[in-house]
Design an enzyme around this catalytic site. Structure first.
Site, mmCIF file in Angstrom:
data_model
loop_
_atom_site.group_PDB
_atom_site.id
_atom_site.type_symbol
_atom_site.label_atom_id
_atom_site.label_comp_id
_atom_site.label_asym_id
_atom_site.label_seq_id
_atom_site.Cartn_x
_atom_site.Cartn_y
_atom_site.Cartn_z
ATOM 1 N N TYR A 1 -40.703 -4.453 -0.658
ATOM 2 C CA TYR A 1 -40.924 -3.964 -2.363
ATOM 3 C C TYR A 1 -40.272 -4.954 -2.977
ATOM 4 C CZ TYR A 1 -39.967 1.009 -0.470
ATOM 5 O OH TYR A 1 -40.291 2.181 -0.088
ATOM 6 N N ARG B 1 0.994 -1.154 0.024
ATOM 7 C CA ARG B 1 0.006 0.000 -0.049
ATOM 8 C C ARG B 1 0.727 1.068 -0.171
ATOM 9 N NH1 ARG B 1 -4.416 -1.103 4.517
ATOM 10 N NH2 ARG B 1 -2.744 -0.886 5.892
#
Length: 369
Positions: A249, A129
């Site tokens: 939903y 990193r």
């Protein structure tokens, strides 16, 4: 707390976990409280870990460091991630230690007045990193910063597989040890062991360990830790459904028989993501299944018996571990707790009693009135 959804943080258990890990490693402890202490409340956790013996706190950015300073923490404070060289005056003013992670950063830093800046050198041993990969470049960076009158406070690396690959961890450590010994200087803080490495990796190069997720009882190797955080909500409506009726939903759930459905005030805007559909929660001594799509603010569960309005529901805690929840969602415990949003009230237990209840969004709205 007006909306009956809250995360409970037991600071006594966090203290005990730190003390347990400190006894295992017998080194100084750096408590990693990134991302608002992984969503648990940085200043609250900071007070607990300092009381338990932590001698430094680490965060990810200058923003997070300044939040802690503004909240009253005045102890040793380290930024583990990248910072802007242009922010060096602020870091010196607030006595915040920073990470030197590249030659580009060092060259920008020494163009300024660095006198008194506390610096930790980051060595990249395989995480890939940030950090210095080349030992010659690392030594050059050390010399430039020291000549610029920085306080060379520390040197560190980060293991990428301490929870799963001891061979790779050994290779990373060997590179780190070589890097530390290449610099003719005694660093006050030398740290490489993260939470899992703290519990099992024995080495005499470092003098401090960084503990993050293990503060919350999550560890591959330490088995005596406690789980200090739980997430709860409460039933606010129940209804009797007939076979064939659909829920939510997209009508993704159809009652196969007459069923009792309870609605909870928690949804994906709280961090209870839609992937929880089909998982279990714990209510009134039984497990119940999340049915229908998780909504932004509400979730429906199938219960086996009527329960009173206001009955508590455990999302994770004593009966559903954070680790099990993470495994079922194909993620890690860090992500679960970091996703819990600011509108979820945090309840803090400290010294065996409720110390505080805090809702950051409510506090901000009241302060603006």
């Amino acid at each position: 707390m007006y909306r009956k959804t809250w995360m409970e943080v037991n600071l006594d258990k966090i203290e005990n976990n730190l003390k347990t890990l400190k006894a295992i490693c017998n080194k100084r402890i750096i408590a990693v409280l990134k991302a608002d202490a992984y969503g648990c409340g940085d200043i609250h956790v900071a007070r607990a870990v300092v009381e338990a013996g932590a001698q430094m706190i680490a965060v990810s950015s200058l923003d997070e460091a300044l939040v802690l300073r503004n909240e009253g923490y005045q102890g040793k404070l380290l930024i583990l991630g990248a910072s802007e060289a242009s922010d060096i005056p602020m870091m010196i003013k607030e006595n915040i230690s920073c990470t030197a992670y590249s030659m580009d950063w060092v060259k920008l830093a020494i163009r300024q007045d660095c006198h008194g800046l506390n610096v930790h050198l980051k060595v990249d041993t395989g995480m890939n990193r940030i950090g210095f990969r080349d030992i010659h470049e690392l030594n050059q960076a050390f010399s430039l910063l020291k000549d610029a009158q920085c306080s060379m406070e520390g040197i560190f690396t980060h293991f990428c597989c301490a929870d799963s690959d001891i061979d790779l961890t050994n290779k990373q450590f060997a590179r780190f040890k070589e890097a530390v010994e290449s610099i003719p200087y005694t660093f006050p803080w030398v740290h490489c062991d993260n939470s899992d490495a703290t519990a099992f990796f024995k080495e005499d190069t470092s003098n401090a360990c960084r503990i993050g997720i293990s503060l919350y009882g999550i560890s591959t190797y330490a088995k005596d830790l406690e789980y200090p955080i739980s997430l709860y909500t409460k039933v606010f409506m129940t209804k009797h459904m007939h076979a064939g009726e659909t829920i939510g939903y997209g009508a993704t759930y159809t009652a196969g028989e007459n069923e009792i459905i309870a609605t909870l005030p928690i949804g994906y805007a709280d961090g209870f993501i839609r992937a929880n559909q089909g998982r279990k929660v714990y209510v009134d001594g039984e497990y119940a299944t999340v049915v229908g799509r998780v909504c932004m603010d509400q979730t429906m569960i199938h219960i086996n018996k009527d329960v009173p309005i206001g009955t508590p529901v455990e999302i994770f805690g004593e009966h559903i571990s954070l680790e099990d929840m993470a495994n079922e969602l194909h993620t890690i415990p860090y992500e679960i707790i970091c996703l819990i949003s600011g509108r979820v009230t945090r309840r803090y237990i400290w010294h065996h009693q409720i110390q505080d209840e805090e809702n950051s969004r409510l506090v901000k709205s009241l302060q603006s009135r």
